[in-house]
Design a protein around this motif. Structure first.
Motif, PDB file in Angstrom:
ATOM      1  N   GLN A  50       0.821  -1.204   0.000  1.00  0.00           N
ATOM      2  CA  GLN A  50       0.000   0.000   0.000  1.00  0.00           C
ATOM      3  C   GLN A  50       0.860   1.260   0.000  1.00  0.00           C
ATOM      4  OE1 GLN A  50      -2.844  -1.428  -1.031  1.00  0.00           O
ATOM      5  NE2 GLN A  50      -3.866   0.149   0.098  1.00  0.00           N
ATOM      6  N   SER A  51       1.999   1.239   0.683  1.00  0.00           N
ATOM      7  CA  SER A  51       2.828   2.435   0.716  1.00  0.00           C
ATOM      8  C   SER A  51       3.524   2.678  -0.616  1.00  0.00           C
ATOM      9  CB  SER A  51       3.861   2.329   1.841  1.00  0.00           C
ATOM     10  OG  SER A  51       4.759   1.282   1.575  1.00  0.00           O
ATOM     11  N   LYS A  52       3.652   1.666  -1.460  1.00  0.00           N
ATOM     12  CA  LYS A  52       4.323   1.816  -2.745  1.00  0.00           C
ATOM     13  C   LYS A  52       3.372   2.187  -3.875  1.00  0.00           C
ATOM     14  CE  LYS A  52       7.945  -1.369  -1.462  1.00  0.00           C
ATOM     15  NZ  LYS A  52       8.563  -2.653  -1.696  1.00  0.00           N
ATOM     16  N   ILE A  53       2.092   1.974  -3.700  1.00  0.00           N
ATOM     17  CA  ILE A  53       1.135   2.251  -4.767  1.00  0.00           C
ATOM     18  C   ILE A  53       1.088   3.736  -5.131  1.00  0.00           C
ATOM     19  CG2 ILE A  53      -1.306   2.148  -5.423  1.00  0.00           C
ATOM     20  CD1 ILE A  53      -1.456  -0.504  -3.922  1.00  0.00           C
ATOM     21  N   VAL A  58       2.218   7.834  -9.148  1.00  0.00           N
ATOM     22  CA  VAL A  58       2.816   9.126  -9.499  1.00  0.00           C
ATOM     23  C   VAL A  58       3.863   8.944 -10.601  1.00  0.00           C
ATOM     24  CG1 VAL A  58       4.286  10.986  -8.626  1.00  0.00           C
ATOM     25  CG2 VAL A  58       2.339  10.225  -7.291  1.00  0.00           C
ATOM     26  N   THR A  59       4.668   7.903 -10.492  1.00  0.00           N
ATOM     27  CA  THR A  59       5.704   7.640 -11.496  1.00  0.00           C
ATOM     28  C   THR A  59       5.082   7.387 -12.869  1.00  0.00           C
ATOM     29  OG1 THR A  59       7.126   6.674  -9.798  1.00  0.00           O
ATOM     30  CG2 THR A  59       7.669   6.168 -12.083  1.00  0.00           C
ATOM     31  N   LEU A  60       4.075   6.534 -12.916  1.00  0.00           N
ATOM     32  CA  LEU A  60       3.414   6.262 -14.198  1.00  0.00           C
ATOM     33  C   LEU A  60       2.686   7.484 -14.740  1.00  0.00           C
ATOM     34  CD1 LEU A  60       2.133   2.643 -13.553  1.00  0.00           C
ATOM     35  CD2 LEU A  60       3.951   3.364 -15.098  1.00  0.00           C
ATOM     36  N   TYR A  61       2.074   8.261 -13.841  1.00  0.00           N
ATOM     37  CA  TYR A  61       1.407   9.496 -14.260  1.00  0.00           C
ATOM     38  C   TYR A  61       2.420  10.435 -14.920  1.00  0.00           C
ATOM     39  CZ  TYR A  61      -1.114  13.928 -13.930  1.00  0.00           C
ATOM     40  OH  TYR A  61      -1.701  15.124 -14.212  1.00  0.00           O
ATOM     41  N   ALA A  62       3.589  10.592 -14.294  1.00  0.00           N
ATOM     42  CA  ALA A  62       4.618  11.478 -14.855  1.00  0.00           C
ATOM     43  C   ALA A  62       5.122  10.935 -16.190  1.00  0.00           C
ATOM     44  CB  ALA A  62       5.769  11.628 -13.872  1.00  0.00           C
ATOM     45  N   PRO A 103      -6.076  17.164  -6.598  1.00  0.00           N
ATOM     46  CA  PRO A 103      -5.492  17.283  -5.256  1.00  0.00           C
ATOM     47  C   PRO A 103      -6.264  18.196  -4.296  1.00  0.00           C
ATOM     48  CG  PRO A 103      -4.235  18.582  -6.812  1.00  0.00           C
ATOM     49  CD  PRO A 103      -5.259  17.824  -7.609  1.00  0.00           C
ATOM     50  N   LYS A 104      -7.198  18.971  -4.790  1.00  0.00           N
ATOM     51  CA  LYS A 104      -7.930  19.890  -3.902  1.00  0.00           C
ATOM     52  C   LYS A 104      -8.858  19.160  -2.945  1.00  0.00           C
ATOM     53  CE  LYS A 104      -7.835  23.757  -7.101  1.00  0.00           C
ATOM     54  NZ  LYS A 104      -7.004  24.718  -6.475  1.00  0.00           N
ATOM     55  N   THR A 105      -9.241  17.938  -3.264  1.00  0.00           N
ATOM     56  CA  THR A 105     -10.200  17.196  -2.440  1.00  0.00           C
ATOM     57  C   THR A 105      -9.519  16.254  -1.441  1.00  0.00           C
ATOM     58  OG1 THR A 105     -10.338  15.420  -4.076  1.00  0.00           O
ATOM     59  CG2 THR A 105     -11.897  17.258  -4.298  1.00  0.00           C
ATOM     60  N   ARG A 111      -2.847  13.632   1.237  1.00  0.00           N
ATOM     61  CA  ARG A 111      -1.874  14.578   0.682  1.00  0.00           C
ATOM     62  C   ARG A 111      -0.445  14.126   1.032  1.00  0.00           C
ATOM     63  NH1 ARG A 111      -3.441  19.377  -0.918  1.00  0.00           N
ATOM     64  NH2 ARG A 111      -5.272  19.239   0.395  1.00  0.00           N
ATOM     65  N   ALA A 112      -0.250  13.699   2.279  1.00  0.00           N
ATOM     66  CA  ALA A 112       1.072  13.240   2.717  1.00  0.00           C
ATOM     67  C   ALA A 112       1.508  11.998   1.951  1.00  0.00           C
ATOM     68  CB  ALA A 112       1.064  12.965   4.212  1.00  0.00           C
ATOM     69  N   GLU A 113       0.570  11.081   1.698  1.00  0.00           N
ATOM     70  CA  GLU A 113       0.898   9.872   0.939  1.00  0.00           C
ATOM     71  C   GLU A 113       1.356  10.223  -0.477  1.00  0.00           C
ATOM     72  OE1 GLU A 113      -2.490   7.311   0.971  1.00  0.00           O
ATOM     73  OE2 GLU A 113      -2.282   6.817   3.086  1.00  0.00           O
ATOM     74  N   ILE A 114       0.654  11.144  -1.112  1.00  0.00           N
ATOM     75  CA  ILE A 114       1.012  11.531  -2.477  1.00  0.00           C
ATOM     76  C   ILE A 114       2.340  12.284  -2.488  1.00  0.00           C
ATOM     77  CG2 ILE A 114       0.310  12.905  -4.491  1.00  0.00           C
ATOM     78  CD1 ILE A 114      -1.217  10.268  -4.142  1.00  0.00           C
ATOM     79  N   VAL A 115       2.582  13.127  -1.494  1.00  0.00           N
ATOM     80  CA  VAL A 115       3.858  13.846  -1.423  1.00  0.00           C
ATOM     81  C   VAL A 115       5.012  12.856  -1.253  1.00  0.00           C
ATOM     82  CG1 VAL A 115       5.216  15.449  -0.013  1.00  0.00           C
ATOM     83  CG2 VAL A 115       2.878  16.027  -0.628  1.00  0.00           C
ATOM     84  N   LYS A 116       4.812  11.812  -0.446  1.00  0.00           N
ATOM     85  CA  LYS A 116       5.842  10.769  -0.309  1.00  0.00           C
ATOM     86  C   LYS A 116       6.043  10.057  -1.644  1.00  0.00           C
ATOM     87  CE  LYS A 116       5.079   9.606   4.533  1.00  0.00           C
ATOM     88  NZ  LYS A 116       4.564   8.565   5.450  1.00  0.00           N
TER      89      LYS A 116
END
Length: 147
Positions: A50-53, A58-62, A103-105, A111-116
Motif C-alpha cells: 500500500q505504501s508503494k502504490i 505518481v511515477t506512471l502518471y509522470a 489534489p484539492k479534495t 496529501r502526505a501519501e502523495i507527497v511521499k
C-alpha cells in the motif's frame, strides 16, 4: 550400584557444567531475540504494498504526461491499463490517480501519501536523468502544497 554412581559422576561433573555454560546462554539469547521480535510490530505485506502504490501511480502518471498521453484520468479505463502493466488492484490505482489529478479534495493524510510518492518518483527520475518528469513532479508538488 556402579551404574548409579557412574550416572551421578557423569551428571554432576560433565553434563551439568556443559549444560550451564553452553546451552543455557544460547537458550536465553534465543528467548531474548524472540521477545524482541514479538515487541516489534512487523509491517505486513499489504502495508508494504500500500505504501508503494502512490509512488508507482505518481511515477506512471509522470511518464504518461511527459510522453504526451492525454487520456490519463481517474477512471476505470486508465486503472485497467495500469493494472495490466503492474498487476496492482484497479481500485487502488483509480483512487491514487484521483488523488494525483484532483489534489484539492485530499485529506491531510492522503496529501502526505502523495507527497511521499512524489519524493520517491523524483529520486527515480533523477537517477534516470529525465528532467521533464522532474519538472512535472515539482509542479505537482507545488500544486499539492498550495491546495
Amino acid at each position: 550400584m556402579i551404574g548409579a554412581v557412574s550416572f551421578g559422576i557423569v551428571y554432576f561433573f560433565i553434563y551439568l557444567p556443559s549444560f550451564s555454560s553452553a546451552f543455557l546462554p544460547q537458550l536465553e539469547m534465543l528467548i531474548a531475540n524472540h521477545k524482541r521480535e514479538q515487541v516489534e510490530i512487523p509491517q505486513t505485506k499489504s502495508a508494504k504494498t500500500q505504501s508503494k502504490i502512490p509512488a508507482l501511480t505518481v511515477t506512471l502518471y509522470a511518464l504518461f504526461k511527459t510522453a504526451g498521453v492525454e487520456r490519463i484520468a481517474s477512471d476505470a479505463l486508465s486503472a485497467q491499463m495500469i493494472n495490466r502493466l503492474t498487476g496492482v488492484d484497479t481500485d487502488s490505482i483509480k483512487e491514487n490517480l484521483r488523488r494525483v489529478i484532483h489534489p484539492k479534495t485530499l485529506s491531510p493524510k492522503e496529501r502526505a501519501e502523495i507527497v511521499k510518492g512524489i519524493a520517491v518518483a523524483k529520486v527515480y527520475f533523477e537517477k534516470l536523468g529525465y528532467p521533464p518528469a522532474i519538472k512535472l513532479l515539482d509542479g505537482l508538488e507545488m500544486k499539492l502544497k498550495g491546495a
